[in-house]
Design a protein around this motif. Structure first.
Motif: not given
Length: 359
Positions: A181, A186-187, A254, A256, A259, A262
């Motif tokens: 990503g 934000r991730k 992930l 995040s 999101d 995604p």
């Protein structure tokens, strides 16, 4: 049906571009005439290879540029006798709104980045598509009427972008943990770094791979260099095809903080990874609410470390969650997304127009 997609650009940088490109190509495969208007970018060659005409429309947020964009878009709609315009970002929606009203054709907007304040402007559409249930609920709170709001969950399996990709797994140090990503806050990457540093003490053979690029890459590399586990963390960098890394990975994470839906999760599930995602926005829905992937609270490195340790201490658990990743995976195909989107188009048109297009 003659469909015009309008978006800021067609560069690989943003997930909403991937989603729009996938959708446009899938609509062609279902027999429709499709055009894409943007400033151009990496995916223009792919679009043209799939029979999609690319049209130049500038998106600079300056009055002269916007006026030129209005004129060009109006000309394209008239020249190609467009039936429906589909805008994928705020500037695109604003540019298209007046022309669609003037020409009495539906404007469809898709809310890809609901966390942005400007997402409220996507309510200008005749119909507003939310990419997950959570995004739909947020847009209702922002005042978008239920009658014009439709949820079409993101999915990308079977997309034209995946044609010709390598099916050869990358050789990774096992047990391998993978993130794919953009490298920005934000991730939640800092949470993943801290969580991995915790579990690496107990599982020194584990290795973390970071695939992607972004404005915070050097900052993150400096942060990782100070960790005890630094030698077990690899920054792969950007790649046009992350799928071989997913095929080679044991666990996909992930973490995040926000999101909406995604696409990378459908790709990681397709590749057969055991998946861990943070319980925010559209991530739980894309993981079948915890049946196809494990969920952890966002911004909680300790909880993420505990979940990683839970998998790493028993390889059979990783294998079990790799199998579970395939649960109802057929719902994440781009063909399903395309068909549901076409139904939204039809709902925005007069009945006689829909009948005429069907004959």
């Amino acid at each position: 049906m003659r469909i015009l997609h309008i978006l800021n650009h067609t560069r690989r940088l943003n997930g909403h571009v991937h989603a729009a490109v996938d959708l446009a190509c899938a609509q062609v495969h279902l027999g429709h005439q499709v055009y894409v208007a943007s400033e151009g970018g990496d995916f223009d060659a792919l679009l043209r290879a799939n029979g999609i005409q690319t049209l130049a429309v500038g998106h600079q947020r300056k009055i002269p540029s916007l006026l030129r964009a209005l004129s060009r878009l109006n000309g394209y709609i008239r020249q190609y006798d467009i039936d429906v315009v589909h805008a994928h970002m705020m500037t695109s929606a604003v540019i298209a709104f007046a022309i669609c009203r003037l020409r009495r054709i539906p404007l469809i907007t898709t809310v890809h980045n609901e966390f942005e304040k400007s997402a409220t402007l996507m309510g200008l559409g005749t119909r507003v598509i939310a990419v997950s249930d959570v995004v739909g609920a947020s847009m209702r709170r922002r005042g978008v009427p239920e009658s014009k709001l439709k949820v079409v969950l993101n999915g990308t399996i079977g997309s034209s972008r995946s044609e010709g990709r390598s099916e050869q797994p990358k050789t990774l140090c096992s047990p391998s943990i993978l993130f794919v990503g953009g490298l920005h806050p934000r991730k939640g990457l800092t949470d993943l770094f801290d969580a991995f540093d915790i579990v690496h003490t107990s599982f020194p053979s584990a290795h973390l791979y970071i695939v992607g690029d972004g404005p915070h890459r050097e900052e993150y590399k400096a942060r990782v260099a100070a960790l005890r586990s630094a030698s077990a963390i690899t920054f792969v960098g950007p790649t046009t095809d992350p799928y071989p890394y997913m095929l080679g990975a044991d666990i996909f994470v992930l973490p995040s903080h926000a999101d909406p839906a995604p696409l990378v999760l459908s790709e990681a599930r397709e590749a057969g990874c055991a998946v861990i995602g943070s319980s925010v926005d559209g991530i739980p829905q894309l993981l079948e609410n915890g049946e196809a992937g494990l969920l952890v609270p966002p911004r909680d490195p300790a909880a993420l470390a505990k979940m990683l340790g839970h998998l790493l201490e028993a390889p059979e658990r990783i294998a079990d969650w790799q199998r579970k990743s395939q649960l109802r995976i057929e719902h994440l195909t781009i063909e399903r997304v395309a068909r549901e989107t076409l139904e939204v188009y039809s709902s925005a048109m007069p009945r006689d127009k829909v009948t005429a297009l069907a004959t």
